[in-house]
Design a protein around this motif. Structure first.
Motif, short mmCIF file in Angstrom:
data_model
loop_
_atom_site.label_atom_id
_atom_site.label_comp_id
_atom_site.label_asym_id
_atom_site.label_seq_id
_atom_site.Cartn_x
_atom_site.Cartn_y
_atom_site.Cartn_z
N TYR A 10 6.49 -0.63 20.97
CA TYR A 10 7.27 -1.14 22.09
C TYR A 10 6.61 -2.38 22.69
O TYR A 10 7.28 -3.39 22.95
CB TYR A 10 7.42 -0.05 23.16
N GLN A 14 8.16 -6.12 22.69
CA GLN A 14 8.37 -6.80 23.97
C GLN A 14 7.69 -8.18 23.95
O GLN A 14 8.26 -9.17 24.42
CB GLN A 14 7.82 -5.95 25.10
N SER A 23 15.72 -11.21 25.29
CA SER A 23 15.48 -9.91 25.90
C SER A 23 15.17 -8.91 24.78
O SER A 23 15.57 -9.10 23.63
CB SER A 23 16.69 -9.44 26.69
N ASN A 25 16.40 -6.02 24.51
CA ASN A 25 17.70 -5.47 24.09
C ASN A 25 18.35 -6.33 23.02
O ASN A 25 18.89 -5.82 22.04
CB ASN A 25 18.63 -5.34 25.28
N GLU A 29 19.15 -5.09 19.28
CA GLU A 29 20.54 -5.12 18.84
C GLU A 29 20.70 -5.97 17.59
O GLU A 29 21.39 -5.58 16.65
CB GLU A 29 21.43 -5.65 19.95
#
Length: 81
Positions: A10, A14, A23, A25, A29
């Motif tokens: 993670y 990030q 981002s 996300n 995605e």
């Protein structure tokens, strides 16, 4: 929706997202869309007009000449005769 991710992964994801100016996300995605093999119209970027104007430009090459090398060599032969 909740997904459990290893904390080290993670943190790396990030940091990658920050480096890319995205981002987390959006990065996840994008990965999932590629992984699944589908694209969604909402996530696709529009094709610039200049690129669209180039579609169909030039002569078609044969299907077995994927890199158009044969067509290029033929062009050079004709040019320097």
């Amino acid at each position: 929706m909740e997904v459990a991710i290893n904390n080290n992964i993670y943190q790396q994801a990030q940091a990658y997202a920050r480096q890319q100016g995205l981002s987390l996300n959006a990065v996840i995605e994008s990965f999932l869309v590629r992984f699944v093999g589908r694209s969604q119209a909402a996530t696709e970027q529009p094709v610039p007009d200049i690129v669209l104007s180039l579609l169909g430009a030039g002569d078609a090459v044969s299907d077995d000449d994927l890199n158009a090398r044969e067509a290029y060599y033929q062009y050079l032969d004709e040019k320097y005769k």
